[in-house]
Design a protein around this motif. Sequence first.
Motif, PDB file in Angstrom:
ATOM      1  N   MET A 233       0.765  -1.276  -0.245  1.00 21.38           N
ATOM      2  CA  MET A 233       0.212  -0.133   0.004  1.00 21.38           C
ATOM      3  C   MET A 233       0.943   1.467  -0.174  1.00 21.38           C
ATOM      4  O   MET A 233       0.395   2.279  -0.469  1.00 21.38           O
ATOM      5  CB  MET A 233      -1.136  -0.019   1.183  1.00 21.38           C
ATOM      6  N   GLN A 234       2.045   1.048   0.490  1.00 21.65           N
ATOM      7  CA  GLN A 234       2.904   2.372   0.524  1.00 21.65           C
ATOM      8  C   GLN A 234       3.919   2.319  -0.698  1.00 21.65           C
ATOM      9  O   GLN A 234       4.594   3.365  -0.758  1.00 21.65           O
ATOM     10  CB  GLN A 234       4.016   2.291   1.862  1.00 21.65           C
ATOM     11  N   GLN A 235       3.786   1.430  -1.486  1.00 17.09           N
ATOM     12  CA  GLN A 235       4.709   1.371  -2.739  1.00 17.09           C
ATOM     13  C   GLN A 235       4.337   2.718  -3.676  1.00 17.09           C
ATOM     14  O   GLN A 235       3.303   2.932  -3.867  1.00 17.09           O
ATOM     15  CB  GLN A 235       4.372  -0.071  -3.573  1.00 17.09           C
ATOM     16  N   THR A 236       5.409   2.964  -4.213  1.00 20.46           N
ATOM     17  CA  THR A 236       5.321   4.222  -5.322  1.00 20.46           C
ATOM     18  C   THR A 236       5.707   3.976  -6.640  1.00 20.46           C
ATOM     19  O   THR A 236       6.337   2.762  -6.733  1.00 20.46           O
ATOM     20  CB  THR A 236       6.202   5.540  -4.762  1.00 20.46           C
TER      21      THR A 236
ATOM     22  N   SER B 155       3.429  -1.499  -9.126  1.00 14.40           N
ATOM     23  CA  SER B 155       3.192  -2.644  -8.176  1.00 14.40           C
ATOM     24  C   SER B 155       2.242  -3.690  -9.010  1.00 14.40           C
ATOM     25  O   SER B 155       1.582  -3.394 -10.004  1.00 14.40           O
ATOM     26  CB  SER B 155       2.395  -2.220  -7.260  1.00 14.40           C
TER      27      SER B 155
ATOM     28  N   THR C 131       1.447   7.018  -3.413  1.00 20.51           N
ATOM     29  CA  THR C 131       1.489   5.593  -3.062  1.00 20.51           C
ATOM     30  C   THR C 131       0.497   4.809  -3.573  1.00 20.51           C
ATOM     31  O   THR C 131      -0.635   5.353  -4.089  1.00 20.51           O
ATOM     32  CB  THR C 131       1.305   5.349  -1.272  1.00 20.51           C
ATOM     33  N   PHE C 132       0.302   3.691  -3.712  1.00 26.29           N
ATOM     34  CA  PHE C 132      -0.783   2.963  -4.259  1.00 26.29           C
ATOM     35  C   PHE C 132      -2.013   2.923  -3.506  1.00 26.29           C
ATOM     36  O   PHE C 132      -3.003   3.096  -4.028  1.00 26.29           O
ATOM     37  CB  PHE C 132      -0.133   1.255  -4.278  1.00 26.29           C
TER      38      PHE C 132
ATOM     39  N   GLU D 272      -3.006   5.699  -2.124  1.00 23.55           N
ATOM     40  CA  GLU D 272      -3.475   7.056  -2.538  1.00 23.55           C
ATOM     41  C   GLU D 272      -3.854   7.068  -3.802  1.00 23.55           C
ATOM     42  O   GLU D 272      -4.896   7.763  -4.089  1.00 23.55           O
ATOM     43  CB  GLU D 272      -2.323   8.069  -2.445  1.00 23.55           C
TER      44      GLU D 272
END
Length: 403
Positions: free
Chosen positions: A100-103, A106, A156-157, A159
């Motif tokens: 979920m925090q990946q930018t 993904s 982030t994913f 967001e």
Amino acid sequence: MTDPKKLAIKDFVYDLPEERIAKFPLPERDQSQLLLYRHGQIADHTFTELPQLLPPHTLLVFNDTKVVQARLLMQKETGGLVEIFCLEPVAPHREVQLAMQQTGCSTWKCLVGNNKRWKSGPVKLYFEGGMLQAEREAQQEGHFLIRFTWEPAGLTFAEVLERCGRLPLPPYLNRDLTPDDHTRYQTIYANQKGAVAAPTAGLHFTDRVMEALKAQSIDTAYLTLHVGAGTFKPVKADTMEAHEMHAEQLYITRSVLERLLQQQGDPVIPVGTTSMRSLESIYWLGAKVLAHPDLPLQELHVSQWQAYESINPPAAAEALQALLQFMDNMNTDHLHASTQIIIAPGYTFRMCQGLVTNFHQPESTLLLLVSALIGENWRNVYQHALAHDYRFLSYGDSSLLLP
């Protein structure tokens, strides 16, 4: 003892008329009906009475997962729509919290609607100030691997989903989203983003009920199990042996293990089947690391039948202490695990002494779980609920089951 592998799902059928499925939530969460089942007796209450009905010294355990807007309506270059439903992350992180925090990009396991019409190339979704693109990487059994890239890449994913995704309502509601669903299909204590379905037993809790729990000296604890779409997966096999349980991600903190250890000898009551699956999985993870202290972190997994194949299982306190020791050895204060546990008649409960839960679909693994807790009396409970105008399924009424 019942052999759960030999259970026939047709033995867990009851007649649920369409009009008994609650299509919308009540105006006030805590005004739902509450069926109390205690020592074989059934009584009708309102959910606001729950704090007075719980046994003294109860620890109530909640699942604080938060539903993400996992449905994406993407557009092909020709203008046609493709619906993508995010199930679980694959790369660069398998842990939901990290994914979920990946930018920037993904890869996820996804269900794809209208896939036959998606011939080739990427599909796109434009949102205010940005764009999400999806490409198929591979087709696997029952799902696709989809690689997402987005701009601005600094988002982030979580967001991205917040800006352009849609909330995934249960399929049996069979209706469009309303603005109300955005708040009402989340618990008031939802905190960890990653579920694609709500832990619905928690939807009845309000600040007023939480205050009443405190007034009754009922303690609370939180853990996280990210509810997967598999929670709605119908059992199609004749016997449970041929049904593969879905795996779900579980997060356990040191503080919750210490609190559970303190609670030994007093009632632990989960709010919802996901909390119950989490608590019982914690026990089996403890049993596993007790037998294999050097277990690699990636093998922190409870398999479907582990609980039924175990010889000389340890006491609950021993299992909890083993997990705490494992955390010490790993120099961490939290663990990320996965569970496929199936709780069915023949199961011996190691952690839970009751359950707060809604009324579940016929022929579902959730009904098997209720039967594991209260035996054949599940039929009396459900007949009573049907005869007394209880509302069923996700937005329906509640029950407190104390065997």
